[in-house]
Design a protein around this motif. Structure first.
Motif, PDB file in Angstrom:
ATOM      1  N   ILE A  34       2.213  -4.573  -4.085  1.00  6.86           N
ATOM      2  CA  ILE A  34       1.779  -3.398  -3.019  1.00  6.86           C
ATOM      3  C   ILE A  34       0.894  -2.314  -3.685  1.00  6.86           C
ATOM      4  N   ASN A  35      -0.213  -2.349  -2.880  1.00  8.48           N
ATOM      5  CA  ASN A  35      -1.076  -1.192  -3.402  1.00  8.48           C
ATOM      6  C   ASN A  35      -1.315  -0.146  -2.254  1.00  8.48           C
ATOM      7  N   THR A  62      -4.607   6.063  -6.068  1.00  4.38           N
ATOM      8  CA  THR A  62      -4.057   4.543  -5.920  1.00  4.38           C
ATOM      9  C   THR A  62      -3.291   4.129  -6.707  1.00  4.38           C
ATOM     10  N   ASP A  63      -1.955   3.537  -6.340  1.00 10.05           N
ATOM     11  CA  ASP A  63      -1.108   2.984  -7.204  1.00 10.05           C
ATOM     12  C   ASP A  63      -0.447   1.743  -6.993  1.00 10.05           C
ATOM     13  N   MET A  64      -0.159   0.854  -7.770  1.00 12.34           N
ATOM     14  CA  MET A  64       0.238  -0.544  -7.458  1.00 12.34           C
ATOM     15  C   MET A  64       1.543  -0.836  -8.152  1.00 12.34           C
ATOM     16  N   LEU A  65       2.234  -1.512  -6.991  1.00 14.60           N
ATOM     17  CA  LEU A  65       3.795  -1.899  -7.742  1.00 14.60           C
ATOM     18  C   LEU A  65       3.747  -3.423  -7.318  1.00 14.60           C
ATOM     19  N   ILE A  66       4.220  -3.967  -8.474  1.00 12.75           N
ATOM     20  CA  ILE A  66       4.281  -5.360  -8.429  1.00 12.75           C
ATOM     21  C   ILE A  66       5.598  -5.878  -8.721  1.00 12.75           C
ATOM     22  N   GLU A  67       6.217  -6.867  -8.072  1.00 12.92           N
ATOM     23  CA  GLU A  67       7.679  -7.229  -8.311  1.00 12.92           C
ATOM     24  C   GLU A  67       7.955  -7.613  -9.497  1.00 12.92           C
ATOM     25  N   ASP A 118      -4.304  11.013   4.560  1.00  7.40           N
ATOM     26  CA  ASP A 118      -4.381   9.241   5.275  1.00  7.40           C
ATOM     27  C   ASP A 118      -3.915   8.438   3.900  1.00  7.40           C
ATOM     28  N   ALA A 119      -3.688   7.092   4.320  1.00  8.10           N
ATOM     29  CA  ALA A 119      -3.238   6.138   3.410  1.00  8.10           C
ATOM     30  C   ALA A 119      -3.638   4.681   3.834  1.00  8.10           C
ATOM     31  N   PHE A 120      -3.902   3.959   2.851  1.00  3.07           N
ATOM     32  CA  PHE A 120      -4.146   2.435   3.103  1.00  3.07           C
ATOM     33  C   PHE A 120      -3.258   1.713   2.216  1.00  3.07           C
ATOM     34  N   LEU A 121      -2.817   0.553   3.206  1.00  2.00           N
ATOM     35  CA  LEU A 121      -1.854  -0.161   2.303  1.00  2.00           C
ATOM     36  C   LEU A 121      -2.453  -1.822   2.132  1.00  2.00           C
ATOM     37  N   SER A 122      -2.534  -2.150   0.826  1.00  2.00           N
ATOM     38  CA  SER A 122      -2.975  -3.667   0.910  1.00  2.00           C
ATOM     39  C   SER A 122      -1.620  -4.415   0.115  1.00  2.00           C
ATOM     40  N   ILE A 123      -1.489  -5.299   0.715  1.00  2.00           N
ATOM     41  CA  ILE A 123       0.042  -6.041   0.407  1.00  2.00           C
ATOM     42  C   ILE A 123      -0.099  -7.535   0.298  1.00  2.00           C
ATOM     43  N   GLY A 124       0.244  -8.209  -0.921  1.00  2.00           N
ATOM     44  CA  GLY A 124       0.097  -9.315  -1.141  1.00  2.00           C
ATOM     45  C   GLY A 124       1.680 -10.015  -0.966  1.00  2.00           C
TER      46      GLY A 124
END
Ligand code: ADP
Ligand code: MG
Length: 333
Positions: free
Chosen positions: A137-138, A49-54, A89-95
């Protein structure tokens, strides 16, 4: 003590021992590009898992939404490639800040969908929430592979040759052009495109994982200086790198020349190239280089050697020691 004093990697080292204790047999937890969970007798699941923050990982006004969607998945697929696996497979969590245009989000999902399709990854779920200000975005990616073929960061051996599967510094130079708002020519545009739409080296990773004499592998996410140190820490070895042999693209050389930037320093320190770094038993490395060229039509780039000098990462130019000024990207340092 402030977090910035120990940095991202200091924090991970601090918290990981309690979660690494008592793991079930064959399960691999914190410490590599993916976690490994035994699936059946022959195969394991890889999870990353990896997260991208604006404003920390991207500037919303400097990356097209389609590219951001593509990149968010690409950086995760790269960790699957780093172990030699195949994503499934992938899962996307997004704020999401409420004022974002739906059409912008459509393009984001188009880019993500394009790479999902290309890589055979199915988006199976996720979570959507409102974020007060920044886009967050995670992604989680699941992959699978034969357990005995998995490549770890911890298996480099003294005497191994060190290789890269692609150019480094292109993404960092593209980013520098964006941040410094330099006028860009065709070469500059190519570099910006590499920064915005990195290609995960899945085919290369899978091919290298088939080779028994490939010992350690990692993807180059934070810059080779930083990623070499991870191999060194986990494999309890040292590494000698020949700075002149770092593979850089003609586009990067021409842009660096135009603005007076140091190509070697950017190549060693800048991140986000997402090629693979691997170490290969010296007895076999020439043969593997030849086979690799036949398979992919480009070189596996030889950049250095694994040594017995534990925790010593040394750079050389024409066999003389040098020290590159900048270091890889640590989020809190
Ligand atoms: P990569 O750059 O390949 O994503 P890192 O070197 O940043 O991996 O991370 C090292 C290891 O630390 C990985 O196994 C990752 O899963 C783990 N890790 C990072 N952050 C956390 C966290 N907050 N909790 C648990 N494990 C973490
Ligand atoms: Mg990685």
């Amino acid at each position: 003590m402030k977090l910035k004093e120990i940095g991202e990697f200091g924090l991970i080292d601090r918290i990981s021992p309690q979660f690494l204790r008592n793991l079930p047999a064959q399960m691999v937890g914190i410490g590599d590009d993916c976690a490994v969970i035994p699936f059946n007798k022959e195969e394991s699941l890889l999870i990353t898992t990896d997260m991208l923050i604006e404003d920390s990982h991207f500037l919303r006004d400097k990356i097209p939404p389609e590219d951001l969607g593509y990149k968010s998945l690409a950086v995760n697929l790269s960790d699957i490639a780093a172990m030699g696996g195949i994503p499934s497979d992938a899962f996307l969590s997004i704020g999401i800040p409420a004022e974002i245009e739906v059409e912008w989000l459509d393009l984001f999902f188009k880019g993500l969908g394009d790479l999902a399709k290309k890589s055979g990854t199915h988006l199976l779920g996720g979570d959507t929430t409102k974020s007060p200000r920044y886009l967050i975005i995670n992604i989680v990616v699941v992959g699978k592979m034969p357990t005995d073929k998995i490549k770890y960061r911890s298996d480099a051996m003294p005497g191994d040759d060190v290789f890269l599967t692609g150019f480094i510094g292109s993404s960092g130079t593209g980013l520098k052009l964006l941040l410094e708002e330099k006028p860009v020519n065709k070469s500059g545009n190519t570099l910006i495109n590499i920064h915005n739409r990195p290609r995960p080296h899945l085919a290369e990773g899978k091919w290298l994982a088939e080779k028994e004499s490939v010992n350690a592998m990692i993807d180059v996410s934070d810059g080779i200086d930083s990623d070499l140190r991870r191999i060194m820490d986990k494999s309890h070895c040292g590494i000698d790198i020949d700075l002149k042999s770092l593979p850089v693209s003609d586009d990067m050389v021409s842009v660096c020349k135009q603005y007076g930037w140091n190509t070697h320093e950017i190549a060693a320190a800048a991140g986000e190239d997402y090629c693979l770094l691997c170490t290969i038993n010296n007895q076999d490395s020439k043969h593997i280089m030849k086979e690799y060229r036949l398979e992919f039509g480009i070189d596996l780039y030889h950049i250095g050697k694994i040594t017995e000098n534990v925790s010593e990462l040394n750079y050389f130019v024409d066999h003389k020691p040098v020290s590159p000024k900048e270091h890889g990207f640590d989020h809190f340092a």
